[in-house]
Design an enzyme around this catalytic site. Sequence first.
Site, PDB file in Angstrom:
ATOM      1  CB  SER A 219      35.940  53.003  38.602  1.00 35.78           C
ATOM      2  OG  SER A 219      35.183  51.829  38.464  1.00 35.78           O
TER       3      SER A 219
HETATM    4  N1  SAH Z   1      30.886  50.668  40.116  1.00 40.04           N
HETATM    5  C1  SAH Z   1      31.727  50.319  41.251  1.00 40.04           C
HETATM    6  C2  SAH Z   1      32.994  49.587  40.867  1.00 40.04           C
HETATM    7  C3  SAH Z   1      32.694  48.225  40.442  1.00 40.04           C
HETATM    8  S1  SAH Z   1      33.924  46.987  40.571  1.00 40.04           S
HETATM    9  C4  SAH Z   1      32.049  51.511  42.116  1.00 40.04           C
HETATM   10  O1  SAH Z   1      31.694  52.640  41.750  1.00 40.04           O
HETATM   11  O2  SAH Z   1      32.653  51.314  43.175  1.00 40.04           O
HETATM   12  C5  SAH Z   1      32.953  45.737  39.746  1.00 40.04           C
HETATM   13  C6  SAH Z   1      31.873  45.125  40.584  1.00 40.04           C
HETATM   14  O3  SAH Z   1      31.154  44.220  39.744  1.00 40.04           O
HETATM   15  C7  SAH Z   1      32.398  44.307  41.755  1.00 40.04           C
HETATM   16  O4  SAH Z   1      31.834  44.752  42.946  1.00 40.04           O
HETATM   17  C8  SAH Z   1      31.954  42.878  41.421  1.00 40.04           C
HETATM   18  O5  SAH Z   1      31.608  42.115  42.564  1.00 40.04           O
HETATM   19  C9  SAH Z   1      30.745  43.141  40.544  1.00 40.04           C
HETATM   20  N2  SAH Z   1      30.384  42.021  39.651  1.00 40.04           N
HETATM   21  C10 SAH Z   1      31.203  41.205  38.948  1.00 40.04           C
HETATM   22  N3  SAH Z   1      30.479  40.309  38.245  1.00 40.04           N
HETATM   23  C11 SAH Z   1      29.167  40.569  38.514  1.00 40.04           C
HETATM   24  C12 SAH Z   1      27.931  39.985  38.091  1.00 40.04           C
HETATM   25  N4  SAH Z   1      27.864  38.949  37.253  1.00 40.04           N
HETATM   26  N5  SAH Z   1      26.785  40.518  38.577  1.00 40.04           N
HETATM   27  C13 SAH Z   1      26.797  41.572  39.421  1.00 40.04           C
HETATM   28  N6  SAH Z   1      27.931  42.161  39.850  1.00 40.04           N
HETATM   29  C14 SAH Z   1      29.105  41.666  39.405  1.00 40.04           C
END
Ligand code: SAH
Length: 217
Positions: A60
Amino acid sequence: MASEPDQIGLIMQLRRRGIRDTRVLRAIERVPRELFVDPAFADHAYQDIALPIDCGQTISQPYVVAFMTEKLELNDSQKVLEIGTGSGYQAAVLSHLCRHVFTVERWRELQKAAGRRFAKLGIANITTIIGDGWIGWPPQAPYDRIIVTAAAAEPPLALIDQLKPGGRMIIPLGSTRDTQSLVEIDKTETGEIVKKPLLPVRFVPLLHGRVKPDERA
Ligand code: SAH
């Protein structure tokens, strides 16, 4: 000659954009973002922009990380659940402001890489979990705070259930990428749910289920 912004430049930019909580700014200052981005983008690590990471996901924008962290109003006694570990950057920032972070990710590669970064930085109060964020992480529930870093049309009911009375969740809600809004969801002491929209945002979707063996990013 123009040089790339560094950690101090990033903190100044976050202050200019309205992040005032010095504890949050200090926590961000303690996390070297260049360790969380793809080495190809290391030169851009301290710009206030989202960047691609493995598995087709994104780390992000620092402003959004700071904004969400500020809205969580954390303290040292709290247990926090994060859904969407991604690079682990947001979890690392949270780890400096609360007692323990439990963070759930559906891609094993991302979970492992994040775990290696936490170990390298000597961060010992984060537990990484492979799982489906739609069901949360019942073994450690209830949580004082929940932060979801992927967007859903509706807040997952399991997460509302796993929030303590008096607790708060911050989650991007919206069915398409162009209509997402970051929403604060408070659970009152009597269990009432109060929602407040905070900011238009763009997150990757909160997908359903664990990663399938043949799934490609
Ligand atoms: N917080 C992260 C950015 C997240 S991007 C950082 O600081 O880098 C969103 C993430 O959510 C991705 O890695 C994706 O794989 C994960 N994601 C999406 N759906 C999900 C689910 N149902 N359960 C767990 N993770 C999930």
